[in-house]
Design a protein around this motif. Structure first.
Motif, PDB file in Angstrom:
ATOM      1  N   ALA A 111      81.776   9.883  32.186  1.00 50.34           N
ATOM      2  CA  ALA A 111      82.106   8.706  33.009  1.00 50.34           C
ATOM      3  C   ALA A 111      81.947   9.056  34.485  1.00 50.34           C
ATOM      4  O   ALA A 111      81.400   8.280  35.281  1.00 50.34           O
ATOM      5  CB  ALA A 111      83.531   8.252  32.716  1.00 50.34           C
ATOM      6  N   TRP A 112      82.431  10.241  34.848  1.00 50.15           N
ATOM      7  CA  TRP A 112      82.284  10.683  36.244  1.00 50.15           C
ATOM      8  C   TRP A 112      80.837  10.949  36.593  1.00 50.15           C
ATOM      9  O   TRP A 112      80.389  10.634  37.705  1.00 50.15           O
ATOM     10  CB  TRP A 112      83.171  11.905  36.506  1.00 50.15           C
ATOM     11  CG  TRP A 112      84.551  11.422  36.788  1.00 50.15           C
ATOM     12  CD1 TRP A 112      85.534  11.181  35.876  1.00 50.15           C
ATOM     13  CD2 TRP A 112      85.059  11.030  38.061  1.00 50.15           C
ATOM     14  NE1 TRP A 112      86.622  10.659  36.503  1.00 50.15           N
ATOM     15  CE2 TRP A 112      86.362  10.567  37.849  1.00 50.15           C
ATOM     16  CE3 TRP A 112      84.538  11.026  39.345  1.00 50.15           C
ATOM     17  CZ2 TRP A 112      87.156  10.098  38.883  1.00 50.15           C
ATOM     18  CZ3 TRP A 112      85.326  10.562  40.387  1.00 50.15           C
ATOM     19  CH2 TRP A 112      86.624  10.103  40.148  1.00 50.15           C
ATOM     20  N   GLY A 113      80.100  11.523  35.654  1.00 49.53           N
ATOM     21  CA  GLY A 113      78.671  11.750  35.895  1.00 49.53           C
ATOM     22  C   GLY A 113      77.961  10.447  36.194  1.00 49.53           C
ATOM     23  O   GLY A 113      77.172  10.349  37.141  1.00 49.53           O
ATOM     24  N   LEU A 114      78.273   9.430  35.403  1.00 52.99           N
ATOM     25  CA  LEU A 114      77.645   8.118  35.612  1.00 52.99           C
ATOM     26  C   LEU A 114      78.049   7.529  36.960  1.00 52.99           C
ATOM     27  O   LEU A 114      77.227   6.949  37.673  1.00 52.99           O
ATOM     28  CB  LEU A 114      78.055   7.160  34.483  1.00 52.99           C
ATOM     29  CG  LEU A 114      77.309   7.310  33.159  1.00 52.99           C
ATOM     30  CD1 LEU A 114      77.997   6.498  32.067  1.00 52.99           C
ATOM     31  CD2 LEU A 114      75.855   6.874  33.295  1.00 52.99           C
ATOM     32  N   MET A 115      79.337   7.671  37.277  1.00 55.57           N
ATOM     33  CA  MET A 115      79.841   7.097  38.531  1.00 55.57           C
ATOM     34  C   MET A 115      79.121   7.723  39.729  1.00 55.57           C
ATOM     35  O   MET A 115      78.630   7.030  40.626  1.00 55.57           O
ATOM     36  CB  MET A 115      81.350   7.381  38.623  1.00 55.57           C
ATOM     37  CG  MET A 115      82.079   6.498  39.600  1.00 55.57           C
ATOM     38  SD  MET A 115      83.813   6.999  39.770  1.00 55.57           S
ATOM     39  CE  MET A 115      84.352   7.315  38.131  1.00 55.57           C
ATOM     40  N   ILE A 116      79.024   9.036  39.710  1.00 55.00           N
ATOM     41  CA  ILE A 116      78.389   9.735  40.835  1.00 55.00           C
ATOM     42  C   ILE A 116      76.875   9.488  40.827  1.00 55.00           C
ATOM     43  O   ILE A 116      76.271   9.268  41.878  1.00 55.00           O
ATOM     44  CB  ILE A 116      78.723  11.245  40.794  1.00 55.00           C
ATOM     45  CG1 ILE A 116      80.242  11.429  40.931  1.00 55.00           C
ATOM     46  CG2 ILE A 116      77.997  11.995  41.912  1.00 55.00           C
ATOM     47  CD1 ILE A 116      80.727  12.845  40.686  1.00 55.00           C
ATOM     48  N   ALA A 117      76.283   9.488  39.640  1.00 55.88           N
ATOM     49  CA  ALA A 117      74.831   9.241  39.561  1.00 55.88           C
ATOM     50  C   ALA A 117      74.487   7.877  40.148  1.00 55.88           C
ATOM     51  O   ALA A 117      73.480   7.714  40.837  1.00 55.88           O
ATOM     52  CB  ALA A 117      74.371   9.319  38.105  1.00 55.88           C
ATOM     53  N   SER A 118      75.360   6.903  39.864  1.00 55.95           N
ATOM     54  CA  SER A 118      75.106   5.552  40.370  1.00 55.95           C
ATOM     55  C   SER A 118      75.325   5.490  41.887  1.00 55.95           C
ATOM     56  O   SER A 118      74.446   5.065  42.637  1.00 55.95           O
ATOM     57  CB  SER A 118      76.039   4.574  39.647  1.00 55.95           C
ATOM     58  OG  SER A 118      75.949   3.312  40.224  1.00 55.95           O
ATOM     59  N   ALA A 119      76.488   5.953  42.331  1.00 55.50           N
ATOM     60  CA  ALA A 119      76.819   5.826  43.760  1.00 55.50           C
ATOM     61  C   ALA A 119      75.863   6.636  44.631  1.00 55.50           C
ATOM     62  O   ALA A 119      75.458   6.183  45.706  1.00 55.50           O
ATOM     63  CB  ALA A 119      78.258   6.291  43.993  1.00 55.50           C
ATOM     64  N   ARG A 120      75.503   7.832  44.162  1.00 57.73           N
ATOM     65  CA  ARG A 120      74.664   8.723  44.975  1.00 57.73           C
ATOM     66  C   ARG A 120      73.190   8.653  44.586  1.00 57.73           C
ATOM     67  O   ARG A 120      72.377   9.445  45.034  1.00 57.73           O
ATOM     68  CB  ARG A 120      75.194  10.157  44.874  1.00 57.73           C
ATOM     69  CG  ARG A 120      76.644  10.318  45.341  1.00 57.73           C
ATOM     70  CD  ARG A 120      76.854   9.808  46.774  1.00 57.73           C
ATOM     71  NE  ARG A 120      75.868  10.369  47.668  1.00 57.73           N
ATOM     72  CZ  ARG A 120      75.985  11.556  48.280  1.00 57.73           C
ATOM     73  NH1 ARG A 120      77.076  12.237  48.099  1.00 57.73           N
ATOM     74  NH2 ARG A 120      75.035  12.004  49.053  1.00 57.73           N
ATOM     75  N   ARG A 121      72.861   7.683  43.758  1.00 52.97           N
ATOM     76  CA  ARG A 121      71.469   7.410  43.371  1.00 52.97           C
ATOM     77  C   ARG A 121      70.767   8.658  42.797  1.00 52.97           C
ATOM     78  O   ARG A 121      69.614   8.962  43.150  1.00 52.97           O
ATOM     79  CB  ARG A 121      70.676   6.863  44.557  1.00 52.97           C
ATOM     80  CG  ARG A 121      71.211   5.548  45.088  1.00 52.97           C
ATOM     81  CD  ARG A 121      70.212   4.909  46.002  1.00 52.97           C
ATOM     82  NE  ARG A 121      70.748   3.720  46.637  1.00 52.97           N
ATOM     83  CZ  ARG A 121      70.792   2.519  46.064  1.00 52.97           C
ATOM     84  NH1 ARG A 121      70.342   2.356  44.841  1.00 52.97           N
ATOM     85  NH2 ARG A 121      71.287   1.495  46.720  1.00 52.97           N
ATOM     86  N   ILE A 122      71.463   9.369  41.945  1.00 56.47           N
ATOM     87  CA  ILE A 122      70.900  10.607  41.395  1.00 56.47           C
ATOM     88  C   ILE A 122      69.701  10.322  40.474  1.00 56.47           C
ATOM     89  O   ILE A 122      68.649  10.952  40.593  1.00 56.47           O
ATOM     90  CB  ILE A 122      71.992  11.427  40.668  1.00 56.47           C
ATOM     91  CG1 ILE A 122      72.997  11.971  41.703  1.00 56.47           C
ATOM     92  CG2 ILE A 122      71.375  12.579  39.874  1.00 56.47           C
ATOM     93  CD1 ILE A 122      74.178  12.710  41.117  1.00 56.47           C
ATOM     94  N   ALA A 123      69.879   9.338  39.568  1.00 56.82           N
ATOM     95  CA  ALA A 123      68.771   9.034  38.655  1.00 56.82           C
ATOM     96  C   ALA A 123      67.594   8.429  39.436  1.00 56.82           C
ATOM     97  O   ALA A 123      66.425   8.769  39.203  1.00 56.82           O
ATOM     98  CB  ALA A 123      69.242   8.076  37.562  1.00 56.82           C
ATOM     99  N   TYR A 124      67.909   7.583  40.375  1.00 58.68           N
ATOM    100  CA  TYR A 124      66.877   6.965  41.221  1.00 58.68           C
ATOM    101  C   TYR A 124      66.119   8.055  41.983  1.00 58.68           C
ATOM    102  O   TYR A 124      64.886   8.087  42.028  1.00 58.68           O
ATOM    103  CB  TYR A 124      67.567   6.004  42.189  1.00 58.68           C
ATOM    104  CG  TYR A 124      66.670   5.155  43.075  1.00 58.68           C
ATOM    105  CD1 TYR A 124      66.817   3.771  43.113  1.00 58.68           C
ATOM    106  CD2 TYR A 124      65.709   5.731  43.910  1.00 58.68           C
ATOM    107  CE1 TYR A 124      66.018   2.995  43.927  1.00 58.68           C
ATOM    108  CE2 TYR A 124      64.907   4.964  44.723  1.00 58.68           C
ATOM    109  CZ  TYR A 124      65.060   3.592  44.732  1.00 58.68           C
ATOM    110  OH  TYR A 124      64.273   2.820  45.530  1.00 58.68           O
TER     111      TYR A 124
END
Ligand code: 8YV
Length: 319
Positions: A111-124
């Protein structure tokens, strides 16, 4: 030569390191997924069978329970049990076990991984680098948003919800929650209105159980209350979010971002979500680590062994 105890296995545990092999070694396993006609297979091989093993994904219907007159225990791999007909099992006095606790940390971590990935645009950002978009010294993907110090709303404060909440302290976040009942044993503020929690939160994490009771709990109204700067994260069950409303809210900009491990019609993911750069998508991998999958496997098998030894499973589903 001793004859092995016969059990029914509903599906193949592809996501577990050695569950299939361990079961096959110790039991006479009827591999139900290999039979095109499950009803006929149960009629042919189900007589005298007292244990069925399944998973949150494969489930166990009332029809299957009815087809097994000698069934006494259903041992499931996974914590969710909305696909198992608990009422039908209870009516027949069939015990049902799941695998709680052992997956709590990994699901909370994700859940935290997703939250940070989204906010910090990691996957993008990852896509940007891979596809050769990074032409200058300082890349040029859109700015993300800060996670630390923000407001974290949690929907459902069971074991996994609490593990997510605890991690919030490490990020200096203000944590509030919504659930059916207020808890007196947690240090987080309770919000009786889910819409108000969404209005307050920067990040709203869905950690409820699935099933009819929570279907579309995250409605259009909740998503719009979360708003254009808000992010919804779902590591629970897809149908808890009204996916049509989610797509529309993201497309219209009424909701900022979504980070999802689960979907309403898995493995189908709406094209509109795939096309949206404000969305992070994962293929239901909350518990998918070697350590956790091994512990789920152990606990499922321990339940099965305990039933055969003592007549009682260790971690029964209590409804
Ligand atoms: C499983 C899960 O991977 O435990 C659960 O309820 O959702 C996951 O851990 C999934 O259910 C596969 O059966």
């Amino acid at each position: 030569m001793t004859t092995k105890h016969r059990i029914i296995q509903v599906g193949s545990y592809a996501g577990s390191p050695t569950a299939n092999a361990r079961l096959a070694q110790d039991y006479d396993v009827v591999e139900l997924w290999k039979y095109p006609d499950r009803k006929a297979a149960l009629a042919e091989h189900g007589k005298g069978v007292d244990v069925l093993v399944t998973s949150a994904n494969f489930g166990c219907t009332a029809e299957m329970i009815d087809a097994l007159p000698d069934l006494k225990a259903i041992c499931s791999w996974g914590v969710g049990y909305e696909t198992i007909d608990i009422q039908a099992a209870q009516r027949r006095g069939v015990q049902v076990s799941n695998t709680p606790d052992v997956l709590t940390d990994c699901v909370a971590d994700l859940a935290w991984g997703l939250m940070i990935a989204s906010a910090r645009r990691i996957a993008y950002g990852d896509r940007f680098v891979r596809t050769g978009g990074w032409g200058q010294v300082h890349g040029s993907i859109p700015l993300g948003s800060r996670v630390s110090g923000k407001k974290l709303g949690i929907v459902g404060l069971g074991r996994i919800g609490q593990a997510i909440a605890r991690r919030g302290a490490g990020f200096d976040m203000d944590v509030r929650y919504h659930s059916r009942n207020k808890r007196d044993d947690v240090p987080y503020a309770y919000e009786a209105s889910l819409v108000e929690l969404a209005r307050w939160a920067d990040f709203l994490v869905v950690a409820t159980v699935g099933g009819p009771g929570t279907r579309h709990l995250i409605s259009r109204e909740v998503l719009e209350a979360l708003g254009p700067q808000g992010t919804i994260i779902n590591i629970a069950r897809g149908p808890v979010i009204d996916e049509t409303a989610l797509v529309e809210a993201l497309q219209s900009g009424k909701l900022g971002s979504a980070a999802l491990d689960v979907f309403e019609h898995e493995p189908k993911v709406p094209d509109a979500l795939k096309a949206n750069d404000n969305v992070v998508l994962l293929p239901h991998i909350g518990s998918a680590t070697y350590e956790t999958r091994r512990e789920m496997e152990n606990l499922m098998i321990e339940n099965l062994q305990a039933y055969l030894r003592t007549g009682k499973v260790i971690t029964p589903v209590t409804e």
